[in-house]
Write an enzyme that holds these catalytic residues in place. Structure first.
Site, PDB file in Angstrom:
ATOM      1  CE  LYS A  31      -2.611  -5.014   6.576  1.00  0.00           C
ATOM      2  NZ  LYS A  31      -2.289  -3.926   5.634  1.00  0.00           N
ATOM      3  N   GLY A  32      -6.532  -4.630   3.184  1.00  0.00           N
ATOM      4  CA  GLY A  32      -6.791  -5.312   1.925  1.00  0.00           C
ATOM      5  C   GLY A  32      -7.260  -4.398   0.816  1.00  0.00           C
ATOM      6  N   GLY A  52       0.351  -0.825   6.356  1.00  0.00           N
ATOM      7  CA  GLY A  52      -0.711   0.176   6.397  1.00  0.00           C
ATOM      8  C   GLY A  52      -2.035  -0.448   6.805  1.00  0.00           C
ATOM      9  CB  ALA A  53      -4.696  -0.248   8.541  1.00  0.00           C
ATOM     10  CG  ASP A  54      -7.737  -0.431   3.564  1.00  0.00           C
ATOM     11  OD1 ASP A  54      -7.113   0.354   2.833  1.00  0.00           O
ATOM     12  OD2 ASP A  54      -7.640  -1.668   3.463  1.00  0.00           O
ATOM     13  CD  GLU A  82      -1.538  -6.069   3.275  1.00  0.00           C
ATOM     14  OE1 GLU A  82      -1.044  -4.993   2.932  1.00  0.00           O
ATOM     15  OE2 GLU A  82      -2.762  -6.242   3.362  1.00  0.00           O
ATOM     16  N   GLY A 120       0.833  -1.204   0.000  1.00  0.00           N
ATOM     17  CA  GLY A 120       0.000   0.000   0.000  1.00  0.00           C
ATOM     18  C   GLY A 120       0.865   1.251   0.000  1.00  0.00           C
ATOM     19  CB  THR A 123       0.888   4.388   4.391  1.00  0.00           C
ATOM     20  OG1 THR A 123      -0.338   4.949   3.929  1.00  0.00           O
ATOM     21  CG2 THR A 123       1.451   5.255   5.512  1.00  0.00           C
ATOM     22  CE  LYS A 163      -6.174   5.111   4.763  1.00  0.00           C
ATOM     23  NZ  LYS A 163      -5.024   4.271   4.593  1.00  0.00           N
TER      24      LYS A 163
HETATM   25  C1  5RP Z   1      -3.067  -3.491   1.071  1.00  0.00           C
HETATM   26  C2  5RP Z   1      -3.387  -2.895   2.387  1.00  0.00           C
HETATM   27  C3  5RP Z   1      -2.915  -1.514   2.615  1.00  0.00           C
HETATM   28  O1  5RP Z   1      -2.012  -1.510   3.681  1.00  0.00           O
HETATM   29  C4  5RP Z   1      -4.105  -0.647   2.914  1.00  0.00           C
HETATM   30  O2  5RP Z   1      -5.004  -0.729   1.806  1.00  0.00           O
HETATM   31  C5  5RP Z   1      -3.704   0.814   3.133  1.00  0.00           C
HETATM   32  O3  5RP Z   1      -3.185   1.339   1.947  1.00  0.00           O
HETATM   33  P1  5RP Z   1      -2.772   2.866   1.814  1.00  0.00           P
HETATM   34  O4  5RP Z   1      -1.630   3.095   2.758  1.00  0.00           O
HETATM   35  O5  5RP Z   1      -2.421   3.019   0.372  1.00  0.00           O
HETATM   36  O6  5RP Z   1      -3.993   3.689   2.190  1.00  0.00           O
HETATM   37  O7  5RP Z   1      -3.994  -3.475   3.244  1.00  0.00           O
HETATM   38  O8  5RP Z   1      -3.692  -4.745   0.918  1.00  0.00           O
END
Ligand code: 5RP
Length: 231
Positions: free
Chosen positions: A98-99, A86-88, A107, A29, A31, A125
């Protein structure tokens, strides 16, 4: 302050927990990749040495190789000291969705093998309950995925097959599909996670429960570093 700057701040803060001699999980991701780049910078300037990385996606692997970060595998090193990912969404108990980038299965494999899972996010987030702003990604085997879609709908989700390029479904690094499942705010993510795991054809889901040790979030007021309370 723009979001990319906040992500950079969180990523650089997290990289300070990487020490010489460590096996390091490299997340996926936008971040997490900033943390990977910062680790590459520290190695290339001599500020850090003697680490081995385990990437969570083929894209992260390509980036790490280009940066010259030495890599290993879970077969050679089954225990990871620190992972930065990272995380959503992050809830107040430090549980995660996540994902968003599709790498949830690798992950979660990496997170479960990790002593200290550090999550880096910008403050957008942080949510009061998982599912408030983000659908739960569910990775499914392509065969019979319509049956999994109906099962997920029976659990209360509004389900969308994630699109890829050329009008085709998105494919994960394992060649599977992702069903993005909007449950709205989730009262009991543990029970929902158990129900998702019961179903054959569901490979993995994006609820990460009990895995994050630290959450580093960057916002207008600076860096917030939260750590999981002991049970
Ligand atoms: C990928 C993830 C990412 O860590 C999550 O989507 C966060 O991404 P970003 O930092 O681009 O917002 O889980 O599968």
């Amino acid at each position: 302050m723009d979001t990319n700057h906040l992500k950079q701040q969180a990523a650089e803060y997290a990289a300070r927990f990487v020490e010489p001699g460590m096996v390091v999980g490299l997340g996926a991701g936008s971040t997490a990749i900033l943390a990977v780049r910062h680790i590459g910078y520290l190695l290339n300037t001599g500020a850090l040495r003697d680490i081995l990385g385990i990437p969570c996606s083929t894209q992260t692997e390509a980036e790490a190789r280009a940066l010259g970060i030495p890599l290993t595998t879970l077969e050679t090193h089954p225990i990871i000291d620190v992972t930065i990912d990272g995380a959503d969404e992050v809830d107040p108990q430090l549980e995660l969705i996540k994902g968003g980038g599709g790498a949830l299965t690798r992950e979660k494999i990496v997170a479960q093998a990790t002593r200290r899972e550090i999550i880096v996010v910008d403050e957008s987030k942080l949510v009061p309950a998982l599912g408030t702003t983000w659908a739960v990604p569910v990775e499914v085997v392509p065969f019979g995925y319509g049956s999994q879609q109906r099962y997920l709908e029976s659990l209360g989700a509004s389900v969308k097959l994630r699109p890829g390029g050329n009008g085709q479904p998105y494919r994960t690094d394992q060649g599977n599909f992702i069903l993005d499942c909007d449950f709205g705010p989730i009262d009991d993510p543990v029970t929902l996670g158990e129900r998702l795991k019961q179903r054959t054809g569901i490979v993995e889901h994006g609820l990460f429960i009990g895995l994050a040790a630290d959450v580093i979030s960057a916002g207008a007021g600076g860096i917030q570093h939260q750590t999981r309370k002991s049970p």
